[in-house]
Design an enzyme around this catalytic site. Structure first.
Site, short mmCIF file in Angstrom:
data_model
loop_
_atom_site.label_atom_id
_atom_site.label_comp_id
_atom_site.label_asym_id
_atom_site.label_seq_id
_atom_site.Cartn_x
_atom_site.Cartn_y
_atom_site.Cartn_z
N THR A 29 0.71 -1.25 -0.04
CA THR A 29 -0.10 0.06 0.03
C THR A 29 0.81 1.14 -0.06
O THR A 29 1.95 1.31 0.32
CB THR A 29 -0.96 0.04 1.18
OG1 THR A 29 0.02 0.02 2.50
CG2 THR A 29 -1.85 -1.14 1.18
N ASP A 30 0.15 2.35 -0.40
CA ASP A 30 0.63 3.60 -0.45
C ASP A 30 0.51 4.37 0.89
O ASP A 30 -0.35 3.77 1.84
CB ASP A 30 0.88 4.51 -1.56
CG ASP A 30 -1.05 4.88 -1.91
OD1 ASP A 30 -1.86 4.44 -0.84
OD2 ASP A 30 -1.31 5.04 -2.90
N LEU A 31 0.71 5.77 1.08
CA LEU A 31 0.28 6.48 2.05
C LEU A 31 -0.99 6.54 2.32
O LEU A 31 -1.39 6.91 3.62
CB LEU A 31 0.92 7.90 2.09
CG LEU A 31 2.39 7.96 2.47
CD1 LEU A 31 3.01 9.32 2.18
CD2 LEU A 31 2.92 7.45 3.69
N SER A 32 -1.87 6.33 1.39
CA SER A 32 -3.30 6.46 1.53
C SER A 32 -4.02 5.29 2.00
O SER A 32 -5.13 5.06 2.47
CB SER A 32 -4.04 6.91 0.10
OG SER A 32 -3.86 6.04 -0.80
#
Length: 154
Positions: A29-32
């Protein structure tokens, strides 16, 4: 105690369609908190590799024997809905076209019955020097069987 029937890590064919299970981990996953867009391509690559392996296509043996290698020649992808941490996903792969030196595979990443991402990937069979060449006949035979919807149970 009876254990549930599990899908093998390499996935399985249902008729001529390959189903590859995976779970979304934090590293995906990314920061979101959503799956990073490039990771869908990784998921699809793993699914294609396992699909070919269990169908009887030995890419590693051909490569190590100096006979050739697949390379992505064309790719289109569409992101429809995001996947999130801990989602159970399935990559669904089906052969859609077979030519002498290439094969096209349609893939989708699904969560339950919801299609999240779709892609079309064309791979070309190349010489060790990078020139297109005919795929091994046994492989085109396998692809043709899959294209025709034949049930493959190795």
């Amino acid at each position: 105690m009876s254990l549930p029937t599990l899908m093998p890590a390499s996935g399985r064919f249902v008729a001529a369609v390959h189903h590859f299970p995976l779970r979304v981990y934090f590293e995906d996953t990314d920061l979101s908190g959503l799956v990073y867009h490039a990771n869908y391509l990784r998921y699809m690559e793993r699914a294609r590799s396992d699909m070919l392996r269990i169908a009887g296509i030995d890419q590693r043996g051909e490569h190590e024997g100096g006979h050739g290698v697949y390379a992505v020649a064309d790719l289109s992808i569409r992101y429809r809905r995001p996947a999130r941490l801990d989602d159970d996903l399935t990559v669904v792969s089906r052969v859609t076209e077979v030519k002498a030196a290439s094969c096209t595979i349609a893939q989708s990443v699904v969560r339950d019955d919801e299609e999240l991402t779709t892609a079309r990937i064309a791979v070309a069979w190349l010489t060790p020097q990078g020139r297109p060449q005919r795929q091994p006949k046994a492989w085109t035979d396998i692809y043709t069987r899959l294209l025709q919807g034949e049930d493959i149970h190795p």
